[in-house]
Write a protein that holds these residues in place. Sequence first.
Motif, PDB file in Angstrom:
ATOM      1  N   LEU A 200      16.397   0.503 -34.653  1.00 18.64           N
ATOM      2  CA  LEU A 200      15.716  -0.589 -35.355  1.00 18.64           C
ATOM      3  C   LEU A 200      16.545  -1.106 -36.526  1.00 18.64           C
ATOM      4  CD1 LEU A 200      12.070   0.777 -35.281  1.00 18.64           C
ATOM      5  CD2 LEU A 200      12.907  -1.304 -34.157  1.00 18.64           C
ATOM      6  N   ALA A 201      17.247  -0.208 -37.205  1.00 20.21           N
ATOM      7  CA  ALA A 201      18.107  -0.638 -38.315  1.00 20.21           C
ATOM      8  C   ALA A 201      19.215  -1.544 -37.799  1.00 20.21           C
ATOM      9  CB  ALA A 201      18.708   0.581 -39.025  1.00 20.21           C
ATOM     10  N   ARG A 202      19.774  -1.204 -36.650  1.00 20.67           N
ATOM     11  CA  ARG A 202      20.810  -2.063 -36.058  1.00 20.67           C
ATOM     12  C   ARG A 202      20.218  -3.396 -35.609  1.00 20.67           C
ATOM     13  NH1 ARG A 202      21.986   2.947 -33.512  1.00 20.67           N
ATOM     14  NH2 ARG A 202      23.708   3.953 -34.572  1.00 20.67           N
ATOM     15  N   LYS A 203      19.005  -3.346 -35.076  1.00 22.29           N
ATOM     16  CA  LYS A 203      18.347  -4.566 -34.601  1.00 22.29           C
ATOM     17  C   LYS A 203      18.088  -5.539 -35.755  1.00 22.29           C
ATOM     18  CE  LYS A 203      13.850  -6.069 -32.919  1.00 22.29           C
ATOM     19  NZ  LYS A 203      12.509  -5.612 -32.569  1.00 22.29           N
ATOM     20  N   HIS A 204      17.632  -5.015 -36.879  1.00 20.84           N
ATOM     21  CA  HIS A 204      17.252  -5.880 -37.999  1.00 20.84           C
ATOM     22  C   HIS A 204      18.413  -6.186 -38.939  1.00 20.84           C
ATOM     23  CE1 HIS A 204      13.124  -5.904 -36.852  1.00 20.84           C
ATOM     24  NE2 HIS A 204      13.030  -4.590 -36.916  1.00 20.84           N
ATOM     25  N   GLY A 205      19.464  -5.409 -38.892  1.00 21.62           N
ATOM     26  CA  GLY A 205      20.599  -5.618 -39.780  1.00 21.62           C
ATOM     27  C   GLY A 205      21.687  -6.434 -39.117  1.00 21.62           C
ATOM     28  N   GLY A 206      22.740  -6.641 -39.836  1.00 22.25           N
ATOM     29  CA  GLY A 206      23.883  -7.361 -39.287  1.00 22.25           C
ATOM     30  C   GLY A 206      23.698  -8.865 -39.302  1.00 22.25           C
ATOM     31  N   PRO A 207      24.718  -9.600 -38.909  1.00 21.24           N
ATOM     32  CA  PRO A 207      24.689 -11.060 -39.011  1.00 21.24           C
ATOM     33  C   PRO A 207      23.662 -11.722 -38.097  1.00 21.24           C
ATOM     34  CG  PRO A 207      26.700 -10.322 -37.921  1.00 21.24           C
ATOM     35  CD  PRO A 207      25.985  -9.097 -38.412  1.00 21.24           C
TER      36      PRO A 207
ATOM     37  N   LEU B  67      17.165  -9.958 -37.655  1.00 21.25           N
ATOM     38  CA  LEU B  67      16.021 -10.638 -38.240  1.00 21.25           C
ATOM     39  C   LEU B  67      16.057 -10.560 -39.763  1.00 21.25           C
ATOM     40  CD1 LEU B  67      13.256 -12.017 -37.881  1.00 21.25           C
ATOM     41  CD2 LEU B  67      12.243  -9.745 -37.710  1.00 21.25           C
ATOM     42  N   GLY B  68      16.427  -9.405 -40.295  1.00 18.78           N
ATOM     43  CA  GLY B  68      16.465  -9.225 -41.742  1.00 18.78           C
ATOM     44  C   GLY B  68      17.473 -10.129 -42.425  1.00 18.78           C
ATOM     45  N   THR B  69      18.495 -10.538 -41.712  1.00 12.78           N
ATOM     46  CA  THR B  69      19.535 -11.395 -42.287  1.00 12.78           C
ATOM     47  C   THR B  69      19.180 -12.866 -42.167  1.00 12.78           C
ATOM     48  OG1 THR B  69      21.129  -9.740 -41.586  1.00 12.78           O
ATOM     49  CG2 THR B  69      22.009 -11.866 -42.234  1.00 12.78           C
TER      50      THR B  69
ATOM     51  N   CYS C 275      23.120   4.119 -41.801  1.00  9.29           N
ATOM     52  CA  CYS C 275      23.207   4.418 -40.362  1.00  9.29           C
ATOM     53  C   CYS C 275      24.245   5.508 -40.109  1.00  9.29           C
ATOM     54  CB  CYS C 275      23.558   3.158 -39.573  1.00  9.29           C
ATOM     55  SG  CYS C 275      22.189   2.018 -39.400  1.00  9.29           S
ATOM     56  N   ALA C 276      25.391   5.393 -40.749  1.00  7.80           N
ATOM     57  CA  ALA C 276      26.438   6.408 -40.601  1.00  7.80           C
ATOM     58  C   ALA C 276      25.949   7.762 -41.117  1.00  7.80           C
ATOM     59  CB  ALA C 276      27.703   5.971 -41.337  1.00  7.80           C
ATOM     60  N   PHE C 277      25.200   7.743 -42.223  1.00  5.55           N
ATOM     61  CA  PHE C 277      24.661   8.988 -42.777  1.00  5.55           C
ATOM     62  C   PHE C 277      23.746   9.673 -41.769  1.00  5.55           C
ATOM     63  CE2 PHE C 277      21.049  11.094 -44.793  1.00  5.55           C
ATOM     64  CZ  PHE C 277      21.687  12.078 -45.527  1.00  5.55           C
ATOM     65  N   HIS C 278      22.780   8.928 -41.222  1.00  4.56           N
ATOM     66  CA  HIS C 278      21.823   9.523 -40.283  1.00  4.56           C
ATOM     67  C   HIS C 278      22.520   9.997 -39.008  1.00  4.56           C
ATOM     68  CE1 HIS C 278      18.485   8.551 -42.851  1.00  4.56           C
ATOM     69  NE2 HIS C 278      18.835   7.280 -42.874  1.00  4.56           N
ATOM     70  N   GLU C 279      23.540   9.282 -38.575  1.00  2.00           N
ATOM     71  CA  GLU C 279      24.304   9.735 -37.411  1.00  2.00           C
ATOM     72  C   GLU C 279      25.105  10.989 -37.734  1.00  2.00           C
ATOM     73  OE1 GLU C 279      26.458   6.159 -36.575  1.00  2.00           O
ATOM     74  OE2 GLU C 279      24.804   5.305 -35.404  1.00  2.00           O
ATOM     75  N   ALA C 280      25.626  11.080 -38.956  1.00  3.46           N
ATOM     76  CA  ALA C 280      26.382  12.267 -39.369  1.00  3.46           C
ATOM     77  C   ALA C 280      25.474  13.489 -39.429  1.00  3.46           C
ATOM     78  CB  ALA C 280      27.063  12.024 -40.718  1.00  3.46           C
ATOM     79  N   VAL C 281      24.217  13.305 -39.824  1.00  2.00           N
ATOM     80  CA  VAL C 281      23.274  14.423 -39.849  1.00  2.00           C
ATOM     81  C   VAL C 281      23.160  15.036 -38.459  1.00  2.00           C
ATOM     82  CG1 VAL C 281      20.825  15.029 -40.129  1.00  2.00           C
ATOM     83  CG2 VAL C 281      21.958  13.602 -41.849  1.00  2.00           C
ATOM     84  N   GLU C 282      23.181  14.201 -37.436  1.00  2.00           N
ATOM     85  CA  GLU C 282      23.084  14.688 -36.058  1.00  2.00           C
ATOM     86  C   GLU C 282      24.291  15.530 -35.655  1.00  2.00           C
ATOM     87  OE1 GLU C 282      20.491  14.500 -33.938  1.00  2.00           O
ATOM     88  OE2 GLU C 282      19.483  13.660 -35.690  1.00  2.00           O
ATOM     89  N   ARG C 283      25.415  15.330 -36.317  1.00  2.40           N
ATOM     90  CA  ARG C 283      26.643  16.063 -35.953  1.00  2.40           C
ATOM     91  C   ARG C 283      26.798  17.368 -36.730  1.00  2.40           C
ATOM     92  NH1 ARG C 283      29.401  10.737 -36.547  1.00  2.40           N
ATOM     93  NH2 ARG C 283      30.487  11.688 -38.287  1.00  2.40           N
ATOM     94  N   LEU C 284      25.889  17.660 -37.642  1.00  2.00           N
ATOM     95  CA  LEU C 284      25.964  18.911 -38.395  1.00  2.00           C
ATOM     96  C   LEU C 284      25.650  20.100 -37.496  1.00  2.00           C
ATOM     97  CD1 LEU C 284      24.036  17.920 -41.654  1.00  2.00           C
ATOM     98  CD2 LEU C 284      26.492  18.339 -41.440  1.00  2.00           C
ATOM     99  N   PRO C 285      26.170  21.282 -37.841  1.00  4.42           N
ATOM    100  CA  PRO C 285      25.769  22.489 -37.115  1.00  4.42           C
ATOM    101  C   PRO C 285      24.248  22.686 -37.226  1.00  4.42           C
ATOM    102  CG  PRO C 285      27.658  22.926 -38.522  1.00  4.42           C
ATOM    103  CD  PRO C 285      27.178  21.553 -38.865  1.00  4.42           C
ATOM    104  N   VAL C 286      23.678  23.404 -36.301  1.00  2.00           N
ATOM    105  CA  VAL C 286      22.224  23.538 -36.197  1.00  2.00           C
ATOM    106  C   VAL C 286      21.584  23.992 -37.505  1.00  2.00           C
ATOM    107  CG1 VAL C 286      20.370  24.785 -35.024  1.00  2.00           C
ATOM    108  CG2 VAL C 286      22.313  23.955 -33.726  1.00  2.00           C
TER     109      VAL C 286
END
Length: 172
Positions: free
Chosen positions: A65-72, A75-77, A109-120
């Motif tokens: 949803l963040a990707r959908k609403h963000g960027g050029p 909707l948010g832009t 977005c990068a932060f939340h994706e990085a959380v997924e790459r952390l060890p368990v």
Amino acid sequence: MHRLEMLARRMLKQFPAVRRWEETGDVLRDALLRLLRGLETKKPESTRDFFNLAANRIRSALLDLARKHGGPQGLGTNVIRPPGDDVATPLTPDPPDAGPLPDELDRWCAFHEAVERLPVEEREVVGLHFYHGWSFVDIAALFQIDERSARRRWQRACVKLHELLHGDVPNV
């Protein structure tokens, strides 16, 4: 179900650009669909595993949803605002929020994706402390470790996130 709704509401607060356009119920519905599809292939071994999987699916829904609403093209832009209105009327009862700038949205977005790459172990502590709002005492009790160990896992996670993001951490 109530617990998942509370989790979705709390996690949605970490995504101000999404919160402006989406309601908790919408995020939860999308995450539950993802969760059901995930449960077809992977059966959690414990309640803890189930809620980790649920948090993962909610995070994925929020990132999409963040990707959908963000960027050029988002909707948010491209919202048209009436004269003198610098913030569009939010769709949720939360207070108006202009939302992050596009580069800040990318950092989140990068932060939340990085959380997924952390060890368990580190990912679970970040999930419980950052997303769920648990104290280190509660986390320690859940994992049957002492509070200092829970704090060390949090610190290791913060260091790894800083490294994964090359120091480009979003403003909290």
